[in-house]
Scaffold this motif. Sequence first.
Motif, PDB file in Angstrom:
ATOM      1  N   ILE A 292     -44.336 -34.857 -13.541  1.00 13.71           N
ATOM      2  CA  ILE A 292     -43.610 -34.988 -14.819  1.00 13.71           C
ATOM      3  C   ILE A 292     -42.178 -34.085 -14.469  1.00 13.71           C
ATOM      4  O   ILE A 292     -42.371 -33.065 -13.817  1.00 13.71           O
ATOM      5  CB  ILE A 292     -44.501 -34.595 -15.907  1.00 13.71           C
ATOM      6  N   PRO A 293     -41.211 -34.449 -15.254  1.00 12.05           N
ATOM      7  CA  PRO A 293     -39.957 -33.736 -15.408  1.00 12.05           C
ATOM      8  C   PRO A 293     -40.432 -32.373 -15.693  1.00 12.05           C
ATOM      9  O   PRO A 293     -41.229 -31.912 -16.624  1.00 12.05           O
ATOM     10  CB  PRO A 293     -38.925 -34.533 -16.224  1.00 12.05           C
ATOM     11  N   LYS A 294     -39.339 -31.464 -15.118  1.00 13.36           N
ATOM     12  CA  LYS A 294     -39.630 -30.027 -15.249  1.00 13.36           C
ATOM     13  C   LYS A 294     -39.392 -29.649 -16.814  1.00 13.36           C
ATOM     14  O   LYS A 294     -40.341 -28.846 -17.241  1.00 13.36           O
ATOM     15  CB  LYS A 294     -38.675 -29.189 -14.394  1.00 13.36           C
ATOM     16  N   HIS A 297     -42.673 -30.429 -18.152  1.00 13.63           N
ATOM     17  CA  HIS A 297     -44.000 -29.418 -17.786  1.00 13.63           C
ATOM     18  C   HIS A 297     -43.612 -28.285 -18.659  1.00 13.63           C
ATOM     19  O   HIS A 297     -44.921 -27.586 -19.053  1.00 13.63           O
ATOM     20  CB  HIS A 297     -43.697 -29.204 -16.520  1.00 13.63           C
ATOM     21  N   TYR A 335     -45.617 -43.597 -19.525  1.00 11.72           N
ATOM     22  CA  TYR A 335     -44.970 -42.943 -20.232  1.00 11.72           C
ATOM     23  C   TYR A 335     -44.807 -43.740 -21.737  1.00 11.72           C
ATOM     24  O   TYR A 335     -44.759 -45.138 -21.589  1.00 11.72           O
ATOM     25  CB  TYR A 335     -43.470 -42.897 -19.880  1.00 11.72           C
ATOM     26  N   GLU A 339     -38.648 -40.328 -20.347  1.00  9.65           N
ATOM     27  CA  GLU A 339     -38.955 -38.863 -20.107  1.00  9.65           C
ATOM     28  C   GLU A 339     -37.657 -38.151 -20.041  1.00  9.65           C
ATOM     29  O   GLU A 339     -36.343 -38.700 -20.096  1.00  9.65           O
ATOM     30  CB  GLU A 339     -39.640 -38.513 -18.985  1.00  9.65           C
ATOM     31  N   LYS A 340     -37.521 -36.827 -20.620  1.00  4.75           N
ATOM     32  CA  LYS A 340     -36.429 -35.981 -20.446  1.00  4.75           C
ATOM     33  C   LYS A 340     -36.005 -35.678 -19.035  1.00  4.75           C
ATOM     34  O   LYS A 340     -36.766 -35.554 -18.054  1.00  4.75           O
ATOM     35  CB  LYS A 340     -36.702 -34.728 -21.304  1.00  4.75           C
TER      36      LYS A 340
END
Length: 340
Positions: A292-294, A297, A335, A339-340
């Motif tokens: 998943i994007p940082k 996370h 999702y 996502e960001k």
Amino acid sequence: MLSRAIMGGRKAENNPVKIIERCRKENRPVFVAGPMVRYSKLPFRQLVRQYNADIVYTPMILAREFVRNGNARMSDFSTNWQDSSLILQIGANNVTDLVRMCEMVRPFVDGVGLNCGCPIKDQVREGIGAALMSKKDLVADMIRTVKEKFGDSLPVEIKIRIHKDINETVEFVRCAEDAGVDFITVHGRTQNTKSSVPADLDKIRIIKEHARVPIISNGDCRSLEDAYRIYKKTGCNGVMAVRGVLYNPAMFAGYQKTPWGCVELFWDYFTSYGLPFRLAQHHLSCMLEGQIPKALHIELNETNSMVEMVDFFDNYFELRRRGDKNFGQRIGLSYRKVEK
């Protein structure tokens, strides 16, 4: 939760010695999910069994606390009738505590393991873990006493590290074999070798060549491909993964990364059986690391309660519950929002 453990005895086919022999006949390695301090709790053990783990360990439990303290017994060890094949790993530095603990847990486990490899300084100072690697006669006495009391009804394993001089390790193994140990797990690093240094598979191979009992290789197994590579390189009977299954509980089923269905199953297990929030959070963080994007996370790791974490997953993902269509089946992340 000992009172809820398996009733009517353990199933013979879940005896770890029989599993090792069965896998030998199938010409494949035994897949072992090794002990992790705090993290090898019941929900996680149930999870890895869904993905081809043959033998699963509890975290190391200290015998001196377990046999003296009822609260320690209740908090350290929980199980149920599905929790098999199960090896309870014990940290002990004397025969009396080890035997007393074995008496208490024997109806609820398929075997016990004596930890002779933990390098944590506090444990070593207490004569536990890697401290036992210089006390082969004591280890032999501990094994012999347990086997004389329980015989084949309680398989005994030891988990060791290698010495700088491999001949010393071979002699250590020989003493354990003479005492009646059923199988041995060998971590391919010394007590002082950093985890960044590759495990010495050549030394594990030498130990296997000299051993009379089955040998499980431990160290640097992070995928199914690693398991077969190590199996072929060492000639061992099986391969233990620890950090590898923490980050990907489905690795023995051939998944390169944790499938989304595995995340859903873990939610189901830990909310059903119970698990402290921070432990559940850490498991999920490890499973999703790199997937998943940082920013997401970080947000996951900054949740401060189970309610916040449920909201996080429901806000960003399609987290299905037991009874929902395709629960626990999907591979890729699902999702709910961009996502960001």
